[in-house]
Design an enzyme around this catalytic site. Structure first.
Site, mmCIF file in Angstrom:
data_model
loop_
_atom_site.group_PDB
_atom_site.id
_atom_site.type_symbol
_atom_site.label_atom_id
_atom_site.label_comp_id
_atom_site.label_asym_id
_atom_site.label_seq_id
_atom_site.Cartn_x
_atom_site.Cartn_y
_atom_site.Cartn_z
ATOM 1 N N LYS A 181 0.863 -1.174 0.000
ATOM 2 C CA LYS A 181 0.000 0.000 0.000
ATOM 3 C C LYS A 181 0.913 1.242 0.000
ATOM 4 C CE LYS A 181 -2.685 3.414 1.410
ATOM 5 N NZ LYS A 181 -2.132 4.787 1.531
ATOM 6 N N GLU A 256 8.937 1.423 11.509
ATOM 7 C CA GLU A 256 10.021 2.399 11.410
ATOM 8 C C GLU A 256 9.369 3.762 11.391
ATOM 9 O OE1 GLU A 256 12.038 5.218 10.301
ATOM 10 O OE2 GLU A 256 12.246 4.324 8.304
ATOM 11 N N CYS A 289 13.635 10.774 7.570
ATOM 12 C CA CYS A 289 13.392 10.395 8.963
ATOM 13 C C CYS A 289 14.676 10.367 9.777
ATOM 14 C CB CYS A 289 12.695 9.035 9.022
ATOM 15 S SG CYS A 289 13.615 7.695 8.238
ATOM 16 N N GLU A 384 8.914 16.053 15.682
ATOM 17 C CA GLU A 384 9.428 15.942 14.315
ATOM 18 C C GLU A 384 8.685 16.905 13.392
ATOM 19 O OE1 GLU A 384 10.727 12.290 11.486
ATOM 20 O OE2 GLU A 384 8.646 12.252 12.157
#
Length: 487
Positions: A181, A256, A289, A384
């Site tokens: 996906k 992750e 990331c 973040e």
């Protein structure tokens, strides 16, 4: 040309799902927009629970034969997929740049070759995957890796194909079947991958691609009782929803997630190297990331470091990612740009100072930003941003540097600049991070473990760790002298 085919920079891309070895259209579509200029690329089939269920059913039906396929044959097909990727590097590069705004030169030279390498690496690792037999009171222990079953892989938009194949390749090598996906903001190269895999001889149903919104099809995929593994890269809130969805079936997860990684610069560091490492954090418009978004610089060199950083950052060119001279492209979506700017404006209102940047350039691009005078407990330090926004704080002792570095809920990576090998060893031993780089950044090897600590993730992938996740690891214990003599 089919009504379901887009032409993207001269490359034909099918907009339908790939399920059970054939193209499947949905009744509804969603609009795919290029971050380069906000133009509409086209309408993409918008999956529902029906397409999600069909994809899982196709993966389940294809699993027994693929699991029984020899290691050598699976490896051969994966190498054939890599061959197909290499033949289409230019097509994949221009389509992905159009779709997610990352630099075309990076796609051509690094990202798409890495996609091919993902398949080759795990194909080769499969062929040497073994654990030496060992004895227990005369009994023989033999470790094996059994394919687990259909796997749902949910991938992000910042490096769509590379991060997708980082999951797809080991899952297929392990003998699992896959439902991929892709992120709705960058779905196109996943569709091209389906074509490449089919041309390489991957059997129908072994790889399925379902497009759409996670909010509409995610639960149908992650709560399905026939799914045996789920791997996700993305945000912490989404990971929580996936974990809740998977809990009913106790489906194993690999997550992750985000990061708020530090770059520690000690006074003895090569400052030119440290500045180069710091400016590199603007890569992919800050949408990485692993980026070291928090600069922690020893007080005695902080002023000089900042001066050199500002000079180096001023040489970067921001603009159209298709141009060879561009260093920083657009952010993925207007919503992401709004989120980035909201972070920065709240930080400025709270007393932060913008050394550079601190504002959007237009509806697609955010100015590279460095903020100082930020508190350790402030939002801009703790959360973040996922954009070209960095912060700078100072420290006076090694102990303080480690404390500041570890003082977030994340633990994905850390980068360290120092000329003292003993200090590097001491500090890295104390840092909470899945990966630590010393006097370098973004050096990655697929045989190394990769993953995060704390809220940066669950589990490790890479090399044998990937097979440990995508397989049911079995130990067979055999008694001595238990065989009848049929001779």
């Amino acid at each position: 040309m089919s009504e379901h085919t887009l032409t993207v920079a001269g490359v034909a891309v099918d907009t339908r799902h790939w399920i059970g070895g054939r193209r499947v259209a949905s009744a509804e579509t969603f609009t795919d927009v290029s971050p380069i200029d906000g133009s509409v690329i086209g309408e993409i089939s918008r999956g529902t629970a029906l397409e999600a269920a069909a994809a899982v059913a196709a993966a389940k039906a294809a699993f027994p034969a693929w699991a029984a396929t020899s290691r050598a044959e699976r490896a051969r097909i994966l190498h054939a997929v890599a061959d197909g990727v290499e033949k289409r590097i230019e097509d994949l590069s221009i389509v992905e740049t159009t779709d997610n705004g990352a630099l075309l030169r990076s796609h051509r030279r690094g990202v798409m070759p890495r996609v091919a390498h993902n398949f080759r690496f795990f194909a080769d690792w499969l062929l040497k995957l073994e654990h030496e037999d060992f004895e227990t009171r005369g009994h023989t222990n033999h470790v094996s890796w059994d394919p687990a079953g259909p796997s749902v892989l949910i991938t992000p938009w910042n490096a769509p194909l590379m991060l997708a194949t980082w999951k797809v390749a080991p899952a297929l090598a392990a003998g699992n079947t896959v439902v991929l996906k892709p992120a709705e903001w960058s779905p196109l190269t996943a569709s091209l991958l389906a074509d490449i895999a089919a041309e390489a001889g991957l059997p129908a149903g072994v790889l399925n691609v379902v497009q759409g919104y996670g909010s509409e099809i995610g639960d149908a995929l992650t709560s399905h009782p026939d799914v045996r593994r789920i791997s996700f890269t993305g945000s912490v809130p989404t990971a929580r929803r996936i974990a809740e969805s998977a809990a009913g079936n106790l489906t194993p997860l690999s997550l992750e997630l985000g990061g708020k990684s530090p770059l520690l610069v000690f006074a003895d560091a090569d400052l030119d190297l440290a500045v180069d490492l710091a400016v590199e954090q603007y890569d992919n418009a800050g949408q990485v990331c692993l980026a070291a978004t928090r600069f922690l610089v020893e007080e005695s060199v902080a002023e000089e470091f900042t001066r050199r950083f500002v000079e180096k950052a001023a040489t970067l060119t921001q603009g159209d990612p298709r141009h060879e001279t561009t260093d920083i492209g657009p952010n993925i979506h207007p919503r992401q740009l709004e989120k980035i700017d909201a972070f920065v404006q709240r930080a400025l209102a709270a007393g932060a100072r913008a050394v550079i940047g601190g504002h959007r350039k237009d509806t697609q691009y955010y100015a590279p930003t460095l903020l100082t005078d930020v508190a350790q407990d402030s939002e801009i330090v703790q959360e973040e941003v996922f954009g070209p926004v960095l912060t700078l704080q100072t420290f006076s002792t090694e102990e303080e540097a480690v404390r500041l570095a570890n003082d977030t809920r994340f633990g994905l990576a850390a980068t360290l600049a120092t000329a003292d090998a003993e200090r590097a060893e001491r500090v890295t031993a104390q840092l909470v991070a899945g990966t630590v780089w010393v006097n370098c950044f973004f050096v990655r090897d697929l045989q190394a473990p990769f993953g995060g600590s704390r809220h940066s993730g669950v589990g490790r992938e890479g090399g044998t760790w990937s097979f440990d996740f995508y397989c049911d690891v079995k130990n067979t214990v055999t008694a001595p002298n238990g065989w009848k003599n049929h001779g």
